[in-house]
Design an enzyme around this catalytic site. Structure first.
Site, PDB file in Angstrom:
ATOM      1  N   ASP A   1       1.230  -1.519   0.238  1.00  0.00           N
ATOM      2  CA  ASP A   1       0.092   0.128   0.189  1.00  0.00           C
ATOM      3  C   ASP A   1       0.358   1.343  -0.022  1.00  0.00           C
ATOM      4  OD1 ASP A   1      -2.446  -1.178   0.038  1.00  0.00           O
ATOM      5  OD2 ASP A   1      -2.723  -1.467   1.833  1.00  0.00           O
TER       6      ASP A   1
ATOM      7  N   LYS B   1      -3.673   2.515  -2.331  1.00  0.00           N
ATOM      8  CA  LYS B   1      -4.797   3.728  -2.212  1.00  0.00           C
ATOM      9  C   LYS B   1      -5.409   4.955  -1.666  1.00  0.00           C
ATOM     10  CE  LYS B   1      -9.037   1.698  -1.777  1.00  0.00           C
ATOM     11  NZ  LYS B   1      -9.559   2.194  -4.008  1.00  0.00           N
TER      12      LYS B   1
ATOM     13  N   MET C   1      -8.312   9.084   8.770  1.00  0.00           N
ATOM     14  CA  MET C   1      -8.844  10.142   6.913  1.00  0.00           C
ATOM     15  C   MET C   1      -9.420  10.901   7.661  1.00  0.00           C
ATOM     16  SD  MET C   1      -8.668   5.828   5.821  1.00  0.00           S
ATOM     17  CE  MET C   1      -9.998   4.975   6.954  1.00  0.00           C
TER      18      MET C   1
END
Length: 281
Positions: free
Chosen positions: A48, A69, A184
């Site tokens: 990732d 991502k 996030m």
């Protein structure tokens, strides 16, 4: 760096298997030994965006496939990533799926693992240290403290579509959790803060925002629930970030160990104003 494993009965990553492994929050030193064992054996590593490149150097002979991502940026499709893991395993490869933090904490690890199992691929889960705990610890913020909280809530700051999560009971979270940790959450922090204040949280409640947690570039600002959105913009902070809401943030005044390692004195030895030695708690 020659990272050697101590003597132990380490599990074997066999051909056709996929190990879903947490790489920790950034600092390569926070990698687990099981993860290092996996790096030593993997034929192919699907990794990732938040996996530190130094960790990949510990697997010099493995093929590396980037599958990052990142919110607001061109990213790999989740379905394609999951099915790529299936294809690699069916080709007889020893597959390491390396994910930032812990694969089962807001990391889509559960979804990928379920896809693999549904396609008959054997898996192993290797937990990692999650940023919501380690990132705050590197900032000098204990996610739990007996004088502050007996509960902590970990929340994602966006839903599957990238919007502020509407399925969450923000009023319930505001009432029921003494400390809230947002993953996030930077993009929607203004909306989230407004929801929490409307549900009864104090506008003056301490908030810390830590970016690039556990790495040399780490930055932390201390602000309030009412000011957090404006202060993030004024400081020019960029994701990835961990946001902590609650009185645990005040303890950073005493526990900012990185600042103290640079020779700075603690700002306040009694930030909770308890007026007693900590050992008498």
């Amino acid at each position: 760096m020659d990272a050697r494993l101590p003597s132990h009965d380490w599990p074997e990553l066999e051909p056709g298997w996929v190990w879903l492994c947490g790489a920790g929050p950034g600092d390569p030193g926070l990698l687990t030994l099981h993860a290092l064992n996996a790096l030593r054996q993997a034929d192919v590593i699907v990794y990732d965006a938040l996996v530190h490149e130094g960790i990949l150097d510990w697997a010099p002979d493995a093929e590396k496939i980037y599958a990052g991502k990142r919110g607001g940026k061109p990213s790999h499709n989740q379905r394609d990533i999951s099915l790529r893991l299936v294809d690699l395993a069916r080709a007889g490869r020893r597959v390491l799926r390396l994910k930032g933090g812990d694969p089962f904490v807001f990391g889509r690890g559960g979804e990928e693992a379920q896809t693999l199992v549904q396609h008959g691929i054997p898996i192993r889960i290797v937990p990692g240290i999650t940023a919501g705990i380690a990132g705050l610890a590197y900032a000098g913020i204990p996610v739990t403290h007996r004088d502050v909280n007996q509960s902590v809530t970990f929340v994602t700051g966006h839903d599957r579509a990238g919007l502020a999560p509407t399925a969450l009971d923000w009023a319930g979270i505001a009432r029921g959790s003494q400390v809230i940790v947002l993953y996030m959450g930077m993009k929607h922090i203004g909306q989230i803060a407004a929801e929490l204040i409307a549900a009864g949280r104090r506008p003056s409640e301490p908030v810390a925002v830590t970016t690039t947690a556990t790495l040399a570039e780490q930055r932390t600002i201390e602000t309030t629930l009412a000011q957090v959105e404006a202060d993030i913009e004024a400081a020019g902070l960029e994701p990835p970030a961990i946001i902590c809401i609650g009185m645990a943030v005040a303890l950073r005044q005493a526990l900012d160990w990185q600042a103290q390692a640079r020779g700075e004195a603690p700002r306040n030895l009694d930030p909770l104003d308890l007026r007693r030695p900590a050992e008498e708690g």
